[in-house]
Design a protein around this motif. Sequence first.
Motif, short mmCIF file in Angstrom:
data_model
loop_
_atom_site.label_atom_id
_atom_site.label_comp_id
_atom_site.label_asym_id
_atom_site.label_seq_id
_atom_site.Cartn_x
_atom_site.Cartn_y
_atom_site.Cartn_z
N ASP A 182 0.86 -1.12 0.22
CA ASP A 182 -0.06 -0.13 0.30
C ASP A 182 0.95 0.79 -0.45
O ASP A 182 0.49 1.77 -1.43
CB ASP A 182 -1.00 -0.18 1.62
N ASP A 183 1.89 1.25 1.47
CA ASP A 183 2.03 2.71 1.05
C ASP A 183 4.05 2.99 1.89
O ASP A 183 4.42 1.91 2.20
CB ASP A 183 1.92 3.59 2.33
N PRO A 184 4.79 3.62 0.86
CA PRO A 184 6.20 3.39 1.20
C PRO A 184 6.60 4.19 2.00
O PRO A 184 5.91 5.69 1.71
CB PRO A 184 7.08 3.93 -0.30
N ALA A 185 7.98 4.72 2.97
CA ALA A 185 7.95 5.56 3.20
C ALA A 185 9.69 5.41 2.79
O ALA A 185 9.78 4.16 2.30
CB ALA A 185 8.20 5.42 5.23
N ASN A 190 -0.83 2.05 6.51
CA ASN A 190 0.55 3.40 5.91
C ASN A 190 1.73 3.40 6.51
O ASN A 190 1.92 3.34 7.71
CB ASN A 190 -0.43 4.91 5.79
N VAL A 191 2.51 4.07 6.86
CA VAL A 191 3.29 4.18 7.28
C VAL A 191 4.69 5.85 6.36
O VAL A 191 3.88 6.24 5.31
CB VAL A 191 4.82 3.59 7.03
N ASP A 192 4.87 5.79 6.94
CA ASP A 192 5.61 7.46 7.68
C ASP A 192 6.78 7.57 8.37
O ASP A 192 6.97 6.66 9.41
CB ASP A 192 4.85 8.66 7.92
N LEU A 193 7.70 8.03 8.03
CA LEU A 193 9.47 8.28 9.03
C LEU A 193 9.60 9.81 9.26
O LEU A 193 9.26 10.97 8.14
CB LEU A 193 10.20 7.75 8.16
N GLY A 245 -0.33 4.41 -1.85
CA GLY A 245 0.57 5.28 -1.49
C GLY A 245 1.71 5.55 -2.27
O GLY A 245 1.51 4.49 -3.64
N LEU A 246 2.09 7.21 -2.60
CA LEU A 246 3.36 7.43 -2.88
C LEU A 246 4.87 8.25 -2.08
O LEU A 246 4.71 7.88 -0.85
CB LEU A 246 3.55 7.45 -4.10
N GLU A 247 5.35 8.06 -2.82
CA GLU A 247 6.44 8.77 -1.30
C GLU A 247 7.27 9.69 -2.12
O GLU A 247 7.30 9.43 -3.59
CB GLU A 247 7.57 7.54 -0.24
N VAL A 248 7.85 10.83 -1.92
CA VAL A 248 9.13 11.69 -2.81
C VAL A 248 10.58 12.14 -1.92
O VAL A 248 9.64 12.01 -0.59
CB VAL A 248 8.12 12.36 -3.30
CA CA Z 1 4.11 7.41 3.43
#
Ligand code: CA
Length: 681
Positions: A372-375, A417-420, A631-634
Motif C-alpha cells: 500500500d504505502d512506502p516511506a 500506511n507508514v511514514d518516517l 501510497g507514494l513517497e518522494v
Molecule cells: Ca507513506
Amino acid sequence: MNRLRTQLLATAAAFLAMTAANPVMAQAAAAAVITPTGQTQPTAQAEANAAAFVLNPEDAASGHIVGTASLAGLEVYRLDGTRVGVIEAGEVVGVDVRHDITLAGRPATVLGALDERNGLRFFDFDGRTGKAVEITAKPMPIEFAAESMCLYRDARDANLYAFVVGSDGEVEQWTVFADATGKLDARPARRLHVASEASYCVADDATGDLYIAEQGVGIWRFAAGVESIVEPQLIDAARLGHIAGETGGLALQDGGPGARYLIASNASANSFNVYDRGKDHQFAGTFSLAGVEAAGGLATGAAGPQGLLIAMDDENEGGQNYKLAAWPAIAQALGLAPGTPQDPRGPIAPPVPVVRPVVETTPVPHGGDAADDPAIWVDPVDPARSLIIGTDKQAGLYAYDLDGKVVQFLPDGKMNNVDLRDGFKLGGRIVSLVAASNRTDDTIALYAVDPATRKLVPVSDGPQATGLTDPYGLCMYRSRRSGKTYVFINDTDGRMRQWELMAKPNGKVAAKAVRDFKFDTQAEGCVADDETGALYVAEEDIALWKMGAEPRTGAARTVIATVADNPALKDDLEGVGLYDLGGGRGYLVLSSQGDDTYAVFAREGSNRYIGSFAVVGDGARGIDGSSETDGLEVTSRPLGPRFPTGAFIAQDGRNVAPAEAQNFKLVPWDAVAAALKLEAR
Ligand code: CA
Ligand code: CA
Ligand code: CA
Ligand code: CA
Ligand code: CA
C-alpha cells in the motif's frame, strides 16, 4: 480467475438480454456479394493463414502484401498479386506489421511473425524493395499450442507488444524491446484468457482495443494496455448473434472519425461481418467475397485513397491464396461511410509525459490488494544503503534495500500506511522514528531505525490505541517551530486525529492525542510540510486539501485541486508526497488513481497545478510501470548513484511482466524532472 469467470458470465448474460429484446438481431441478414479486385499467386506450399499490408514509406499509395505460407515462410506480393519474395520464417502461421519502430536510433518497419516451431520472430522490412532482414534477438518459444499473433503499439507508454493466442484460449502479451544492436527481444508480460481456442487477434494502437476471435464462441474486446483492468466485452456471439458458427480472422478498417470498423470472418457462412466501432460495435452488415471461402486471416491496408481488404481464401483453385477487395465497394454495399484510410505511420505521442522505473521491490507475499504505502529512510552515512519501508496491509511492514530486496519483515499486523521522521530524541540518542497505522488492533505502530543493522526496532510504550474505528491513512510531521514530532491518522469515516509523539524515560514512545478534525468523505493519503507547517490531505473522491499541521491551527482548510474541476485528476486521489527544493520551494506529487497518473503541484504559493506524468514499463529492464497507485513517497535527498537528486516511489496495484503480487516501483527524480521540466535539488 473466479473474477474473470464472473465477468465472462455477466457479459454473456447482458448479451443474451440484448439479443432477446431485439429478435431481428439474431436473424441472419442476406449478405451483399462483393467481387474481389485481385488475388495473390497461390502460396508455394498451397497453405495460407494470415496476412499483413506493409506500406511503402516513400509512397503511401503503394506497398506489399505479406502472407503466411506455412513451411514456405512468409511470402511477399505486390498489390497486383505477383510474388516478389520469400522471407525464411520457419513454419509460420501468424504475421502483423508496425511502421516507424525505432531500431538503433532509426525508424523501421517491423514484421512480427509466429513460427509454430520457434515462437515469435521479428523482421526489419524494407517497404520499398519488399526485402526483409531477421532481427530476432534470441529464441522466444511459446509454451502453449499457439494459433496466431498480432502486434500492438501502446500510445500511452510508446512500447511495442505482441499478443500470441493459443488453442486452449491462451492470450499472452509480450513486451517487445530493441536491444543496443537494433535487434528485437521480448518477454512475457501478462496472460489473458478466453474459454476455448483463441484463433485470431487484432489490436488498435490509438484506442487500446484488443479483439480476440474465440472459435465457436464469438469475438471479445479486451483493453490491450499491459496495466489495464481485465474486463472482456463480448462483441458478437455464435448462435445468439450474427456469427454462424466458427469465427475466423479479424481486421480493423480505420477510415477516420465516423468510419472505424471491425471486420470479422464469419467462417462457417463464408461471409464477413462488419461492426461499427464508433457506435459501440453495433453490427453494421454482412458481405461475402465472390468465390472466396472465408476461413482464415484477414488484414486491411491503407493503400492510396481507397483502403483494401485482404482475405485468406481456403478453397482457391491451385492452392490457398489471398484475395483483395476494395473497401469503398464493401462500405457502399453495406451503406456505411467509407471514410479516408488513416496513415498508420508516424511516431506515437503519449498523452502524458512518461518515466520508467529503474528498480522494483520484491513482490509482497499476499495476492490481491496488499502492498500500500512506502516511506524512505535515508542512511546519513551512505545514502546508497538507504531503505524503502513499505506496508503489506494484509501482514505487516517490509524494509527493502535500493535494489528492492527484502532486508526485514515485521509481521506486526495489517499496516496500512507508514511514514518516517528523523531527528527524534529517544533515550539519549537521535533516531529516525517510523509510524504505521495498524488495522489489526487499531493502534499506532512505532519503530526506530537502527542505522548500524538497518533494522526497525519496536519502540512503542505498550499498544498506542488510536480510538478510531478503522485507522487508515497516516503521515508524520516534525514541527520546525517547536521541534515536536506528530502523527496524523485518518479513519475511513472521514475523521482525522493528530497525536504528539513523546519520548518516555524508559526509552519508549507514547502518543498523546492533540487534535481531531473531519472530512465529509473518506480521506487517506496525506503529507505534512515540516518547513511551512502545512498539512495536505487527499479526500479520495473529492479534492486535495491544505490546512495547518500545528495542533492549534483548527479545522480551517483550503482546496488545492478538485476532481470536479481538474481534468487531470481521476478519483480516487490517493498518496501524496513532497519534493523539497529548499527555501520553501518544491513540488507536491499526488496519485490520481483513476487514470494511473501522478499530478504535480507547486509546493509554494497557491500550489498551482504544474502537470502530470505516468510511470510506464521498461522492456529492456524487465520492469513494468505503476498503476492504480495507493501510497507514494518522494524525497529530494540523494539515494546513491542511481538516485542522485532523490526518488519517486509508487505502490503498483498491477505488477506484471511477469504477473506477480503487488510491489513498489522506484523512479529517479531526475527522470520525473526531465519529463515535466521540473527542478531537481
Ligand atoms: Ca507513506
Ligand atoms: Ca489498492
Ligand atoms: Ca484509498
Ligand atoms: Ca504495474
Ligand atoms: Ca513487475
